[in-house]
Design an enzyme around this catalytic site. Structure first.
Site, PDB file in Angstrom:
ATOM      1  N   ARG A 139       0.817  -1.211   0.063  1.00 49.10           N
ATOM      2  CA  ARG A 139      -0.157   0.022   0.110  1.00 49.10           C
ATOM      3  C   ARG A 139       0.868   1.353  -0.031  1.00 49.10           C
ATOM      4  NH1 ARG A 139      -5.292   1.645   1.846  1.00 49.10           N
ATOM      5  NH2 ARG A 139      -5.280   3.245   2.815  1.00 49.10           N
ATOM      6  N   LEU A 157      -6.817   7.976  -0.234  1.00 51.87           N
ATOM      7  CA  LEU A 157      -6.812   6.491  -0.519  1.00 51.87           C
ATOM      8  C   LEU A 157      -7.800   5.944   0.763  1.00 51.87           C
ATOM      9  CD1 LEU A 157      -5.445   4.387  -2.188  1.00 51.87           C
ATOM     10  CD2 LEU A 157      -3.850   4.238  -0.332  1.00 51.87           C
ATOM     11  N   SER A 158      -8.784   5.362   0.524  1.00 47.53           N
ATOM     12  CA  SER A 158      -9.680   5.315   1.719  1.00 47.53           C
ATOM     13  C   SER A 158      -9.039   4.242   2.704  1.00 47.53           C
ATOM     14  CB  SER A 158     -10.906   4.368   1.144  1.00 47.53           C
ATOM     15  OG  SER A 158     -11.637   5.239   0.480  1.00 47.53           O
ATOM     16  N   ALA A 159      -9.417   4.146   3.928  1.00 46.07           N
ATOM     17  CA  ALA A 159      -9.105   3.412   5.046  1.00 46.07           C
ATOM     18  C   ALA A 159      -9.000   2.049   4.559  1.00 46.07           C
ATOM     19  CB  ALA A 159      -9.959   3.483   6.224  1.00 46.07           C
TER      20      ALA A 159
END
Length: 216
Positions: A41, A67-69
């Site tokens: 990530r 960037l979403s959790a």
């Protein structure tokens, strides 16, 4: 003497993300856990936010884009149940993280992004991205077995639903009267319906404002 910040142990942080963020949120699908435990990530983040790669919240990747959790993506994918060889569309690909996760799961993925800087960043990471309006999806590659809208939207455009194949699934975060809910929808018999799987804090995607109702 110059002091340097220690380099984070990203591998350990990634393993901790799986155990402390994904599993407690009910993400138990082996394919999802394996892919998110494998894809790095941190490489999809700008250098200045890279140390935040595995925190339990959205992380900035560009101008008003995030960037979403990890748990958001994990929950959506677990409910979408992507399978090896399926065709997938990612709307709002950003720098390409969710695209890479789906590809790691063995799907054939088309990614759409409208921000030129993010398109460039994704391509630098060898992610194939179509440059175009997010709300239009990518009809040339339809029909898709899976569609992921990677960010919060006020509504799901018909143009995107139309690109979902029969029996296909769509995951998104819907903004409803100030509350953002994760939903997964399925097309069956030509009809499309969604089921809420929980509330979550998800940054909004541009271009998905709900059409204004006409009044006299």
């Amino acid at each position: 003497m110059t002091a340097h910040s220690p380099i984070p142990d990203f591998a350990a942080a990634r393993a901790a993300m799986v155990e402390n963020q994904l599993r407690p949120q009910g993400v138990t699908d082996p394919g999802v856990l394996e892919a998110m435990g494998h894809v790095r990530r941190e490489t999809f983040l700008p250098a200045h936010t890279r140390p935040l790669a595995y925190v339990d919240r959205a992380v900035v990747i560009g101008e008003s884009r995030f960037l979403s959790a990890p748990a958001v993506l994990g929950q959506l994918l677990a409910e979408m149940m992507p399978a090896l060889g399926q065709r997938a569309l990612v709307v709002g690909a950003g720098t390409g993280y969710s695209t890479a996760v789906l590809a790691c799961m063995g799907l054939v993925v088309t990614a759409v992004e409208s921000d030129p800087d993010l398109v460039g960043a994704a391509r630098d990471l060898k992610v194939k991205v179509v440059d175009g309006p997010l709300e239009q999806g990518h009809a040339d590659g339809a029909p898709y077995d899976q569609i992921l809208i990677d960010g919060a939207v006020e509504h799901i455009p018909d143009a995107i639903v139309d690109q979902l194949g029969e029996g296909g699934r769509l995951g998104a975060a819907i903004i409803d009267r100030g509350v953002t809910r994760l939903v997964v929808g399925r097309k069956s018999g030509g009809a499309f319906g969604t089921l809420s799987i929980g509330d979550a804090g998800v940054p909004a995607l541009p271009g998905f404002s709900r059409p204004k109702a006409f009044t006299f």
